[in-house]
Design a protein around this motif. Structure first.
Motif, PDB file in Angstrom:
ATOM      1  N   ILE A  19       1.095  -1.169   0.084  1.00 18.16           N
ATOM      2  CA  ILE A  19       0.197   0.732   0.059  1.00 18.16           C
ATOM      3  C   ILE A  19       0.693   0.803   0.151  1.00 18.16           C
ATOM      4  CG2 ILE A  19      -1.931   1.661   1.283  1.00 18.16           C
ATOM      5  CD1 ILE A  19      -2.581  -1.337   1.962  1.00 18.16           C
ATOM      6  N   ILE A  22       2.141   1.438  -3.525  1.00 15.41           N
ATOM      7  CA  ILE A  22       1.422   2.484  -4.109  1.00 15.41           C
ATOM      8  C   ILE A  22       1.033   3.898  -4.038  1.00 15.41           C
ATOM      9  CG2 ILE A  22      -0.758   2.281  -4.677  1.00 15.41           C
ATOM     10  CD1 ILE A  22      -1.017  -0.555  -4.288  1.00 15.41           C
ATOM     11  N   GLY A  26       1.898   6.596  -6.826  1.00 11.64           N
ATOM     12  CA  GLY A  26       1.375   7.897  -7.136  1.00 11.64           C
ATOM     13  C   GLY A  26       1.741   8.968  -6.796  1.00 11.64           C
ATOM     14  N   ALA A  29       3.925   9.740  -9.807  1.00 12.12           N
ATOM     15  CA  ALA A  29       3.136  10.533 -10.983  1.00 12.12           C
ATOM     16  C   ALA A  29       2.591  11.446 -11.106  1.00 12.12           C
ATOM     17  CB  ALA A  29       1.722   9.345 -11.148  1.00 12.12           C
ATOM     18  N   VAL A  30       1.657  11.773  -9.297  1.00 12.63           N
ATOM     19  CA  VAL A  30       0.975  13.990  -9.826  1.00 12.63           C
ATOM     20  C   VAL A  30       2.449  14.863  -9.656  1.00 12.63           C
ATOM     21  CG1 VAL A  30       0.436  15.211  -8.139  1.00 12.63           C
ATOM     22  CG2 VAL A  30      -0.420  12.754  -8.352  1.00 12.63           C
ATOM     23  N   THR A  33       3.033  15.372 -13.013  1.00 10.95           N
ATOM     24  CA  THR A  33       2.074  16.118 -13.946  1.00 10.95           C
ATOM     25  C   THR A  33       2.160  18.119 -13.164  1.00 10.95           C
ATOM     26  OG1 THR A  33       0.209  16.477 -12.038  1.00 10.95           O
ATOM     27  CG2 THR A  33       0.257  14.400 -14.831  1.00 10.95           C
ATOM     28  N   VAL A  34       2.398  18.265 -12.644  1.00 12.36           N
ATOM     29  CA  VAL A  34       2.931  19.597 -11.703  1.00 12.36           C
ATOM     30  C   VAL A  34       4.221  19.911 -12.007  1.00 12.36           C
ATOM     31  CG1 VAL A  34       3.064  20.447  -9.828  1.00 12.36           C
ATOM     32  CG2 VAL A  34       1.249  18.777  -9.942  1.00 12.36           C
ATOM     33  N   THR A  67       9.495   9.721 -14.881  1.00  9.23           N
ATOM     34  CA  THR A  67       9.064   8.119 -14.854  1.00  9.23           C
ATOM     35  C   THR A  67      10.223   7.410 -15.312  1.00  9.23           C
ATOM     36  OG1 THR A  67       8.403   9.044 -17.556  1.00  9.23           O
ATOM     37  CG2 THR A  67       6.888   8.677 -15.494  1.00  9.23           C
ATOM     38  N   PHE A  72      11.178   6.924  -9.531  1.00  7.99           N
ATOM     39  CA  PHE A  72      10.192   6.098 -10.015  1.00  7.99           C
ATOM     40  C   PHE A  72      10.518   4.562 -10.234  1.00  7.99           C
ATOM     41  CE2 PHE A  72       5.955   6.416 -11.434  1.00  7.99           C
ATOM     42  CZ  PHE A  72       6.118   5.203 -13.049  1.00  7.99           C
ATOM     43  N   LEU A 171      -0.256  -8.655 -13.658  1.00  7.23           N
ATOM     44  CA  LEU A 171       0.802  -7.445 -12.670  1.00  7.23           C
ATOM     45  C   LEU A 171       2.139  -7.736 -12.976  1.00  7.23           C
ATOM     46  CD1 LEU A 171      -1.174  -5.882 -10.379  1.00  7.23           C
ATOM     47  CD2 LEU A 171      -1.327  -5.669 -13.332  1.00  7.23           C
ATOM     48  N   VAL A 178       6.561  -5.339 -20.382  1.00 12.76           N
ATOM     49  CA  VAL A 178       7.358  -4.025 -20.387  1.00 12.76           C
ATOM     50  C   VAL A 178       7.977  -3.857 -20.831  1.00 12.76           C
ATOM     51  CG1 VAL A 178       6.664  -1.648 -19.391  1.00 12.76           C
ATOM     52  CG2 VAL A 178       4.426  -3.335 -20.183  1.00 12.76           C
ATOM     53  N   ARG A 182      10.403  -2.166 -23.162  1.00  9.23           N
ATOM     54  CA  ARG A 182      11.387  -1.038 -23.336  1.00  9.23           C
ATOM     55  C   ARG A 182      13.060  -1.812 -24.004  1.00  9.23           C
ATOM     56  NH1 ARG A 182       8.934   2.832 -23.918  1.00  9.23           N
ATOM     57  NH2 ARG A 182       6.726   2.487 -22.851  1.00  9.23           N
ATOM     58  N   GLU A 187      11.983   3.342 -31.359  1.00  7.45           N
ATOM     59  CA  GLU A 187      10.675   4.047 -31.706  1.00  7.45           C
ATOM     60  C   GLU A 187      11.227   4.932 -32.716  1.00  7.45           C
ATOM     61  OE1 GLU A 187       8.237   5.028 -28.820  1.00  7.45           O
ATOM     62  OE2 GLU A 187       7.109   6.444 -30.010  1.00  7.45           O
ATOM     63  N   LEU A 405       0.894  -7.677 -24.650  1.00  8.86           N
ATOM     64  CA  LEU A 405       0.885  -6.426 -23.416  1.00  8.86           C
ATOM     65  C   LEU A 405      -0.868  -6.851 -24.013  1.00  8.86           C
ATOM     66  CD1 LEU A 405       2.737  -4.352 -21.769  1.00  8.86           C
ATOM     67  CD2 LEU A 405       1.612  -2.678 -23.081  1.00  8.86           C
ATOM     68  N   LEU A 409      -2.919  -7.195 -21.136  1.00 10.02           N
ATOM     69  CA  LEU A 409      -4.733  -6.032 -20.033  1.00 10.02           C
ATOM     70  C   LEU A 409      -5.439  -7.446 -20.054  1.00 10.02           C
ATOM     71  CD1 LEU A 409      -2.882  -3.749 -21.765  1.00 10.02           C
ATOM     72  CD2 LEU A 409      -2.986  -3.990 -19.373  1.00 10.02           C
TER      73      LEU A 409
ATOM     74  N   THR B 221      -1.950   9.476 -16.669  1.00  7.14           N
ATOM     75  CA  THR B 221      -1.465   9.588 -15.404  1.00  7.14           C
ATOM     76  C   THR B 221      -1.982   9.925 -14.035  1.00  7.14           C
ATOM     77  OG1 THR B 221       0.130  10.812 -16.274  1.00  7.14           O
ATOM     78  CG2 THR B 221       0.489  10.323 -13.712  1.00  7.14           C
ATOM     79  N   LEU B 228      -5.076   4.046  -9.104  1.00  9.65           N
ATOM     80  CA  LEU B 228      -4.025   2.903  -7.959  1.00  9.65           C
ATOM     81  C   LEU B 228      -5.244   3.787  -5.857  1.00  9.65           C
ATOM     82  CD1 LEU B 228      -0.472   4.962  -8.709  1.00  9.65           C
ATOM     83  CD2 LEU B 228      -1.226   2.161  -8.477  1.00  9.65           C
ATOM     84  N   TYR B 269      -5.100  21.344 -18.348  1.00  6.06           N
ATOM     85  CA  TYR B 269      -3.299  20.655 -18.698  1.00  6.06           C
ATOM     86  C   TYR B 269      -3.880  20.793 -19.798  1.00  6.06           C
ATOM     87  CZ  TYR B 269      -1.760  18.584 -14.437  1.00  6.06           C
ATOM     88  OH  TYR B 269      -1.704  18.805 -12.743  1.00  6.06           O
TER      89      TYR B 269
END
Lengths: 478, 280
Positions: A19, A22, A26, A29-30, A33-34, A67, A72, A171, A178, A182, A187, A405, A409, B221, B228, B269
């Motif tokens: 937990i 996790i 999380g 990851a947030v 985005t900031v 990431t 990470f 999982l 994955v 990689r 690519e 993959l 999934l 994300t 999660l 965003y």
């Protein structure tokens, strides 16, 4: 197993660790985005200038590429290890539960279960009460596997005890696939002038990322484009510019050929080719002093929103037979109003061309050329504009792991559904004392922590059992 | 379009009235007001549903492009989940006190936004779109139901601790706390499955449309973050044996994250993924 290993295993199996990890992933990851992401990009530089104090720790921790940062990746690896450890532990527990449930047919196992069970005084004879109990269990959706005058054994969804461990193993498999993907993936973006082809080789790509274990085919595959529809309509929906792409094997066989547009990439084996965008291609020919063509070079340029009257500038180098740079320069296509508006080749295409001596950097020639016009270079040779056409920018991905993959999934979702929706329960109801009325022992157990369905089933069985002969109950004896 | 707008405003009014009725019914312990609130809310579904269908026919695609369509459809499923829960157990109608204000604010906000239709571009023209969007809505509906159950659970528990739940009140008619807790957990479980399908179908579709299945786009994300968070709920429930108040609080604080993911992130965003809400 040594005690240190055992301690490590116990730590990895800890639900609190899972937990916590996790939550950790999380939060990172947030943060991604900031905090602006990228290396040296304008948003990153602007943010750094605006937040000089926290920029230093952010940079040190690698949070401008969250990431890809050690924080990470380390957390992800630990979460993968924790998931694997938990999966192993859960598999052992599930196997024990499943085997135990199957062994309820064994009288000695039943007896042990009943010793912990609840004693219920029947409203009828023992046999009739067992009938009602069996009926109540069936009404609640359970499957009765054993029925005799001594008792009833029933179960529901026992196989779903494997749902949770199987999901967690899926999982783990996902993480492994994955990661492996990689390592062995390539690519990139390549610009293919329409009407020509390029080899699937590093030198053909403008932007390229490959995993450390990726190996290039030798001889290489060939990617060609012979047509570009600027407005491609399928099923009444405008799909945008769509090139026809052909993929050829090293031996020249055509492996696939189709128009590529969003949601319809060209696929062959592990290769997937998407049409990314298109631009213009100015093909220039190097003409010798005798007027003969020595070679052609297609120069690709893009439409420029900031300077719509001409395209971006593409640089080029011409080499002689010994491989030495002889002439270098830059070319851009001039766009008239119609071409700017429609993003098409101008009706009378002209290019702005500048050439310099590669060794001395002395300007050799500069001018605006129409198709067929030439500018003189060294030793009587010339650079002539042959034609202006289109080029297509293709995103080429070589990744064997993608279909694997997809399968994993889907499997993970199915297994998660089994784990969440499955409510494995076993029930044993047995006669304790014969007679009319008699006494039964009821033992019902759910294998899922926190699930209360077994209490609901227990209530239903008790209600049926204590009801007297003739009373209105949902269950009647057979 | 005029008729569609009128129908939508009728629905907004119905949801507002229902929210008021539920609130009064809850505060003053009048079950008859809660019953009336449910009827008004379900009556509001009719013009709302009709307006969605009219829009669908007019623009040629479902309610998933542009702020107006997307938020309106989430308001619709919010009220629908109230109807389903009330049908399952009539005493659950009091969940409207948590759901109807949210539905009213959502639809009201949608009505104040631009309503120009967006076309389905080539990038969106795929049957994956329908799967992805459908499960987004189903997951939201499940988590919204869990949220409402958790809110009512906590309120009843707080009242019981203060001085007991009056026997004539709406709260006393609800199923037992353990049942509410169990239903909340089951709705979170189902919502988690739907959210997983949404993410998986989105990843597969992204690879078909853009050539990459995951690029840590803000919406991707935050979808993962929501996943999660709810995975954490299930873990705390099943391994740490959390139940009752702790689980209820967890369900309550988790829903705003999901709403932010579905509606807030595209607004906050810039990304290619956010075009479905803001346009191209």
């Amino acid at each position: 197993m040594s005690s240190a290993m055992r301690r490590l295993a116990r730590l990895l199996e800890s639900p609190r660790l899972a937990i916590g990890l996790i939550a950790y992933i999380g939060v990172l990851a947030v943060l991604g985005t900031v905090i602006p992401q990228g290396q040296g990009t304008e948003p990153v530089q602007t943010w750094a200038a605006q937040h000089p104090v926290i920029e230093k720790p952010v940079r040190l921790l690698g949070l401008h590429r969250v990431t890809g940062s050690a924080l990470f990746l380390g957390g992800a690896v630990l979460l993968a290890a924790s998931t694997a450890a938990c999966s192993w532990r859960r598999t052992l527990v599930a196997t024990r539960q499943y085997r135990w449930a199957r062994r309820l047919a064994d009288p000695s196992v039943r007896l042990r279960a009943l010793e912990a069970g609840e004693r219920i005084a029947c409203g009828d004879s023992t046999v009739e009460a067992l009938d009602k109990a069996e009926c109540a269990l069936r009404e609640m959706g359970m499957r009765c596997s054993l029925r005799s005058d001594a008792g009833v054994v029933a179960s529901e969804d026992v196989w779903t005890v494997y749902g949770s461990p199987a999901f967690h193993w899926a999982l783990v498999a996902l993480i492994v696939v994955v990661g492996a993907g990689r390592l062995t993936r390539s690519e990139g973006l390549m610009g293919v002038p329409v009407g020509s082809s390029l080899a699937h080789a590093p030198e053909s790509y403008r932007v390229l990322e490959t995993g450390p274990l990726y190996s290039w085919s030798d001889p290489p595959y060939v990617i060609a484009s012979d047509r570009l529809e600027l407005s491609y309509v399928v099923s009444g929906i405008e799909r945008g510019p769509a090139p026809r792409i052909e993929l050829r094997a090293p031996d020249g066989r055509v492996l696939a050929r189709q128009f590529a547009y969003p949601n319809n990439p060209l696929r062959a084996g592990s290769l997937t080719i998407h049409a990314n965008d298109y631009g213009l291609s100015a093909t220039c020919a190097l003409v010798g002093p005798d007027g003969g063509t020595i070679g052609e070079v297609p120069l690709i340029v893009d439409f420029d929103d900031e300077m719509p009257s001409q395209t971006t500038t593409s640089t080029f180098s011409l080499i002689d037979s010994s491989g030495r740079d002889v002439v270098s320069g830059a070319v851009s296509v001039i766009l008239d109003a119609e071409a700017q508006r429609t993003r098409r080749v101008p009706a009378s295409p002209k290019v702005r061309l500048k050439a310099v001596d590669a060794s001395t950097q002395e300007p050799l020639a500069e001018g605006v050329l129409g198709v067929g016009d030439a500018i003189e270079l060294l030793d009587g040779s010339a650079l002539r504009l042959e034609r202006v056409g289109y080029y297509v920018r293709l995103s080429v991905v070589d990744d064997w792991s993608v279909p694997v993959l997809y399968g994993l999934l889907v499997l993970a979702v199915v297994l998660a559904s089994v784990a969440i929706l499955g409510r494995p329960i076993v029930a044993v109801v047995a006669a304790v004392e014969d007679g009319d009325p008699g006494e039964l022992a009821v033992w019902i157990r759910g294998f899922k922590t926190g699930d209360t369905r077994h209490l609901i089933i227990r209530d239903a069985v008790v209600r049926a059992v204590v009801a007297r002969r003739g009373e209105n109950t949902p269950c009647r004896p057979r | 379009m005029q008729t569609e707008i009128v129908l939508m405003w009728v629905a907004v009014t119905a949801y507002a009235v229902a929210a008021v009725l539920f609130t009064f019914g809850f505060v003053f312990r009048r079950d008859v007001m809660a019953k009336l609130g449910l009827r008004v809310a379900l009556a509001g579904l009719v013009p709302h549903g009709a307006a969605i269908v009219m829009r669908w026919i007019e623009v040629g695609h479902g309610p998933y492009l542009g702020f107006y369509e997307v938020v309106s459809s989430y308001a619709f499923v919010s009220v629908l989940v109230l109807g389903v829960l009330a049908w399952r157990a009539p005493t659950l109608r009091i969940l409207g006190v948590a759901i109807m204000p949210v539905a009213f604010l959502m639809l009201g906000g949608a009505m104040l936004s631009p309503k120009a239709p967006l076309e389905v571009s080539g990038k969106l023209a795929s049957w994956w779109l329908n799967i992805h969007v459908a499960f987004a809505k189903l997951s939201y509906a499940s988590f919204a139901g869990a949220f409402a159950l958790a809110v009512v659970y906590l309120i009843r528990e707080a009242r019981a601790e203060r001085g007991g739940v009056p026997e004539d009140g709406v709260l006393s008619r609800l199923p037992a706390q353990q049942t509410l807790d169990d239903w909340c957990y089951r709705l979170v479980g189902v919502g988690f499955i739907f959210l997983s399908i949404m993410i998986v179908s989105g990843a597969i579709w992204a690879n078909e449309a853009w050539g990459r299945y995951w690029a840590w786009d803000p919406i991707e994300t935050w979808s993962l973050v929501s996943w999660l968070i709810y995975a954490g709920y299930l873990h705390t429930r099943l391994t740490l044996r959390w139940a009752g108040r702790r689980s209820a609080w967890y369900a309550v604080v988790s829903l705003p994250v999901l709403v932010f993911t579905l509606i807030g992130v595209p607004l906050a965003y810039q990304s290619i993924h956010g075009a479905y809400l803001k346009g191209y």
